[in-house]
Enzyme design. Structure first.
Site, short mmCIF file in Angstrom:
data_model
loop_
_atom_site.label_atom_id
_atom_site.label_comp_id
_atom_site.label_asym_id
_atom_site.label_seq_id
_atom_site.Cartn_x
_atom_site.Cartn_y
_atom_site.Cartn_z
N ASP A 30 0.77 -1.21 0.12
CA ASP A 30 0.17 0.20 0.10
C ASP A 30 0.73 1.14 0.46
O ASP A 30 1.37 1.54 0.99
CB ASP A 30 -0.92 -0.13 1.48
CG ASP A 30 -2.18 1.06 1.38
OD1 ASP A 30 -2.37 1.29 0.19
OD2 ASP A 30 -3.05 1.08 2.10
N GLU A 42 -6.68 5.03 -8.47
CA GLU A 42 -7.75 5.23 -8.33
C GLU A 42 -8.01 7.11 -9.70
O GLU A 42 -7.55 7.41 -9.84
CB GLU A 42 -7.99 6.31 -7.01
CG GLU A 42 -8.73 6.77 -6.10
CD GLU A 42 -8.87 6.41 -4.95
OE1 GLU A 42 -9.74 6.60 -4.15
OE2 GLU A 42 -8.10 5.41 -4.14
N PHE A 52 -11.98 -1.46 4.31
CA PHE A 52 -10.88 -0.41 5.14
C PHE A 52 -10.93 -0.88 6.90
O PHE A 52 -11.93 -0.37 7.73
CB PHE A 52 -11.27 1.25 5.57
CG PHE A 52 -10.77 1.57 3.98
CD1 PHE A 52 -10.27 0.57 2.64
CD2 PHE A 52 -10.00 3.01 4.09
CE1 PHE A 52 -9.85 1.32 2.25
CE2 PHE A 52 -9.59 3.68 2.62
CZ PHE A 52 -9.32 2.61 1.51
N LYS A 92 -9.52 1.87 -9.30
CA LYS A 92 -10.07 2.32 -8.21
C LYS A 92 -12.01 3.40 -8.09
O LYS A 92 -11.09 4.11 -8.49
CB LYS A 92 -8.98 2.72 -6.71
CG LYS A 92 -7.87 1.42 -6.59
CD LYS A 92 -7.26 1.92 -5.25
CE LYS A 92 -7.95 2.28 -3.87
NZ LYS A 92 -6.31 2.08 -2.99
N THR A 130 -13.30 0.80 -3.43
CA THR A 130 -12.30 1.45 -2.01
C THR A 130 -13.27 2.11 -1.55
O THR A 130 -14.40 1.87 -1.69
CB THR A 130 -10.81 2.32 -2.43
OG1 THR A 130 -10.66 2.19 -1.48
CG2 THR A 130 -11.57 3.28 -3.37
#
Length: 337
Positions: A27, A106, A189, A142, A167
């Protein structure tokens, strides 16, 4: 339980053991961390790209992105938008040189409630990767897990063969809708769920399996495996290694360089806590969510409502900061500085 120095030398690190049961994803937008920990995949987001773009080591990528935006022309706003998209793709392309799998890139969080806008931006990013000689099979786009984002993911997957990573996922309703949409991967998350419960409850610390974020991902994993959904579950946003170890066996886990470093130094025995066999034996019932049902069920989860909107705002704010930085570079470029 203490481990003798001799046994510790022979035992694999927690990170190496984790890789036997779970696909480990980095990440980060920092290439050095990717080189060091050798993940299969990597994820990026506006916050990570913003941080990396400010490092001296990556200034050439920023310069190249600005030059690209300038070359395409148009208004200053259009040049910055094109430079921003190009920067995300330049980082992604560099990351792909260092990993065997896929990179997640993203779509602008400010499009989170604009289905068509997300589809258009996603296709633009894929086109930019294609220009760089990279096929869509190595990219995950994303998208925010709003209703609009999930429906955008459904169209991108079914009509364009573009793989999506949903996400900012906090509620079970979001997970069910994503599975029904047939997206490639979701990123629940973990750490941000924990943050909310710590901030809003009396309990200030949780052990492994009792962590509310861990429990959320465990339920989603079990539901997907029980009912045969192909969507990959990738736990994200971890606050400590305890959360990661408690999700050993999850399809994928995306982990920050700091926690990857801690896991590489730990020498405790890891055993899978999640498995398809146990998931198939759980007592969850299958549900279907149309838009009205989705909005109601998601709205009933106060934590998820607050964390989704908060996450969108934070990613949007970092996108604005990134654009401001690119604007400064654009002005310097125009002036030949």
């Amino acid at each position: 339980m203490s481990v003798s120095p001799v046994k510790r030398q022979k035992m694999e690190s927690a990170l190496d053991q984790l890789k036997h049961y779970t696909t480990v994803v980095a990440d980060t937008g920092d290439f050095n961390a990717i080189d060091e920990y050798k993940p299969l995949d990597a994820t990026t987001n506006p916050s990570l790209i913003l941080a990396a773009a400010q490092m001296p080591a990556y200034q050439k990528l920023v310069d190249d992105a600005v030059a690209y935006g300038k070359k395409l022309g148009g208004s200053e706003e259009e040049q910055i938008k094109n430079a921003s998209d190009k920067l995300f793709v330049l980082f992604g392309a560099e990351i792909l040189k260092r990993i065997p799998g896929r990179v997640s890139t993203e779509v602008d969080a400010r499009l989170s409630f604009d289905k068509e806008g997300m589809i258009q931006r996603a296709r633009r990013l894929i086109d930019l990767y294609k220009e760089a000689g990279i096929g869509k099979d190595r990219i995950l786009i994303k998208l925010s897990s709003t209703w609009e984002g999930i429906q955008a993911g459904k169209v991108l997957e079914a009509e364009y063969g573009i793989h999506c990573n949903m996400t900012l996922l906090f509620s079970f309703a979001q997970a069910v809708a994503c599975a029904e949409a047939g997206v490639t991967l979701i990123s629940p998350f973990v750490g941000r769920i924990l943050d909310w419960y710590v901030a809003n409850g009396d309990k200030k610390s949780y052990e492994g399996s009792e962590d509310p974020g861990v429990k959320s991902v465990t339920k989603i994993y079990n539901y997907y495996k029980k009912f045969g959904y192909k969507t990959i579950v990738m736990g994200a946003s971890f606050r400590n290694t305890g959360e990661i170890k408690a999700l050993t066996g999850c399809d994928y886990l995306t982990i920050s360089p700091k926690l990857l470093a801690e896991l590489s130094k730990e020498h405790v025995k890891l055993t899978p806590t999640l498995s398809v066999k146990e998931a198939q034996a759980c007592d969850l019932e299958k549900i279907h969510l149309d838009e009205k049902a989705f909005r109601w069920h998601h709205n009933e989860d106060q934590m998820a409502v607050e964390k989704l909107s908060d996450g969108i705002r934070k990613f949007a704010a970092d996108a604005v900061k990134l654009e401001r930085m690119l604007k400064v570079h654009l002005i310097s470029y125009s002036q030949g500085l």
